[in-house]
Design a protein around this motif. Structure first.
Motif, short mmCIF file in Angstrom:
data_model
loop_
_atom_site.label_atom_id
_atom_site.label_comp_id
_atom_site.label_asym_id
_atom_site.label_seq_id
_atom_site.Cartn_x
_atom_site.Cartn_y
_atom_site.Cartn_z
N LEU A 190 8.65 8.34 -4.41
CA LEU A 190 10.00 8.67 -3.95
C LEU A 190 10.09 10.16 -3.64
O LEU A 190 10.63 10.57 -2.61
N ASP A 191 9.55 10.98 -4.53
CA ASP A 191 9.56 12.43 -4.32
C ASP A 191 8.83 12.80 -3.03
O ASP A 191 9.30 13.63 -2.25
N HIS B 77 6.64 13.97 2.98
CA HIS B 77 5.18 13.86 2.96
C HIS B 77 4.70 12.43 3.21
O HIS B 77 3.52 12.22 3.46
N THR B 78 5.60 11.48 3.11
CA THR B 78 5.27 10.09 3.39
C THR B 78 6.54 9.39 3.86
O THR B 78 7.61 9.98 3.87
N ILE C 50 4.60 4.10 1.99
CA ILE C 50 4.67 3.60 0.61
C ILE C 50 4.38 2.11 0.60
O ILE C 50 3.61 1.62 -0.23
N MET C 51 4.97 1.38 1.53
CA MET C 51 4.80 -0.08 1.56
C MET C 51 3.41 -0.50 2.02
O MET C 51 3.06 -1.67 1.92
N ALA C 52 2.61 0.44 2.49
CA ALA C 52 1.24 0.12 2.89
C ALA C 52 0.34 -0.11 1.67
O ALA C 52 -0.76 -0.64 1.81
N THR C 53 0.81 0.26 0.48
CA THR C 53 0.00 0.08 -0.71
C THR C 53 0.19 -1.32 -1.27
O THR C 53 1.31 -1.84 -1.29
#
Length: 69
Positions: A25-26, A32-33, A38-41
Motif C-alpha cells: 500500500l505504501d 512506486h507501484t 500489486i495484483m500481479a503477485t
C-alpha cells in the motif's frame, strides 16, 4: 476498492497487521507501484479471490455526538 467497500474491517486488519500488505500500500501511495502491479503477485490474487467470497460486512458506525442547539 470493491473489496474494501464490502469488508472494510477485513481490509483494514490486513493492511495494519500484515507488514507485506502495508508495504505494498505504501509503495502504491508513493507511486512506486500500481494496483495492477500489486495484483500481479500470486499471493495478492489468492487473498483477493478468497476475500471476495466472504459475505459483505457493514462498517461499524461510531456513535454520533449530541447535537448542540
Amino acid at each position: 476498492m470493491n473489496l474494501f467497500a464490502r469488508n472494510p474491517g477485513l481490509v483494514h486488519s490486513a493492511l495494519t497487521r500484515l507488514p507485506p500488505a502495508w508495504r505494498r500500500l505504501d509503495a502504491s501511495i508513493a507511486g512506486h507501484t500500481s494496483v495492477a502491479g500489486i495484483m500481479a503477485t500470486p499471493l495478492a490474487r489468492s487473498a483477493t479471490a478468497l476475500a471476495t467470497r466472504l459475505p459483505p460486512r457493514p462498517a461499524r458506525t461510531l456513535p454520533h455526538a449530541p447535537v448542540q442547539s
